[in-house]
Enzyme design. Structure first.
Site, PDB file in Angstrom:
ATOM      1  N   SER A   1      52.378 -59.644 -84.286  1.00 21.78           N
ATOM      2  CA  SER A   1      51.533 -60.132 -85.379  1.00 21.78           C
ATOM      3  C   SER A   1      52.334 -60.446 -86.635  1.00 21.78           C
ATOM      4  CB  SER A   1      50.459 -59.098 -85.716  1.00 21.78           C
ATOM      5  OG  SER A   1      49.529 -58.981 -84.680  1.00 21.78           O
ATOM      6  N   GLN A   2      51.783 -61.340 -87.434  1.00 18.05           N
ATOM      7  CA  GLN A   2      52.326 -61.653 -88.757  1.00 18.05           C
ATOM      8  C   GLN A   2      52.428 -60.358 -89.570  1.00 18.05           C
ATOM      9  OE1 GLN A   2      49.531 -63.942 -90.945  1.00 18.05           O
ATOM     10  NE2 GLN A   2      50.833 -64.237 -92.725  1.00 18.05           N
TER      11      GLN A   2
END
Length: 220
Positions: free
Chosen positions: A68-69
């Site tokens: 994930s970011q």
């Protein structure tokens, strides 16, 4: 734990810049920012994406999954409001990066992953980094991990069309769950607080996650 042997001055500098970006984007928890500053994200990223390890973006990790970011990792972790003594259930181990952040901030992490190769790779990384408060299970994340329930916190790192019933049951009364809910292409991130038989939702904004697959999730 001292991660210096896994680090370089360049990576450390990039992490500091990333933390400043996360602050600018609204992350306020110093504990969460400190964990992101400490943990070597480059160890969780495939070799071909090493140069992008500290960019504020999601990256492919194989098997149709992503790491994930960093902003989303920070946002979800901050929303859990961890004090350090919690038992946390994580649905979707993935690369293990979010797991490592949780392991820095909570007492025990129980993490479930449906893809064997990802689970084994994450397990190796976390063992190398010295985490001994993480417990791993290969299986259907929508079923949770009933054996060790109830959990003070639950974090779901894939998108569901609704809260899987087993996760509702395994969340402790007064506990918090953070989960993306919506369609396959767009969701809203919710902080769910359980009070008795009621579940109160707080919308944390729009997100895009891979689908949560399983008996109580997407079927394909």
């Amino acid at each position: 734990m001292d991660f210096k042997k896994f680090d370089t001055p360049e990576y450390e500098h990039k992490r500091r810049k990333l933390v400043e970006i996360l602050k600018d984007e609204g992350i306020k928890s110093q504990k969460v920012l400190n964990a992101i500053l400490k943990i070597p994200r480059h160890m969780f990223v495939p070799q071909e994406y090493l140069s992008l390890s500290y960019e504020n973006e999601a990256l492919p990790i194989g098997y149709g999954q992503t790491i994930s970011q960093p902003y989303i990792v920070a946002l979800m972790t901050e929303a859990l409001n961890l004090q350090g003594n919690e038992k946390v259930l994580e649905i979707g181990t993935g690369s293990g990066y979010q797991t490592a952040i949780l392991a820095e901030l909570a007492l025990e992490i129980y993490t479930v992953e449906r893809i064997k190769e990802l689970l084994e790779e994450a397990k190796k990384r976390l063992r190398v980094l010295g985490y001994n408060n993480v417990y791993f299970k290969l299986g259907d994340g929508t079923l949770g991990w009933e054996e060790f329930a109830p959990y003070d916190r639950i974090i779901v790192t894939a998108a569901s069309y609704d809260i899987p019933e087993p996760l509702k049951e395994q969340l402790k009364d007064g506990g918090i769950m953070v989960i993306p809910i919506g369609g396959r292409d767009f969701q809203y991130l919710y902080r769910i607080t359980k009070k008795g038989d009621n579940f109160y939702r707080e919308n944390l904004g729009g997100v895009r996650f891979v689908p949560l697959k399983g008996e109580y999730g997407w079927k394909d």
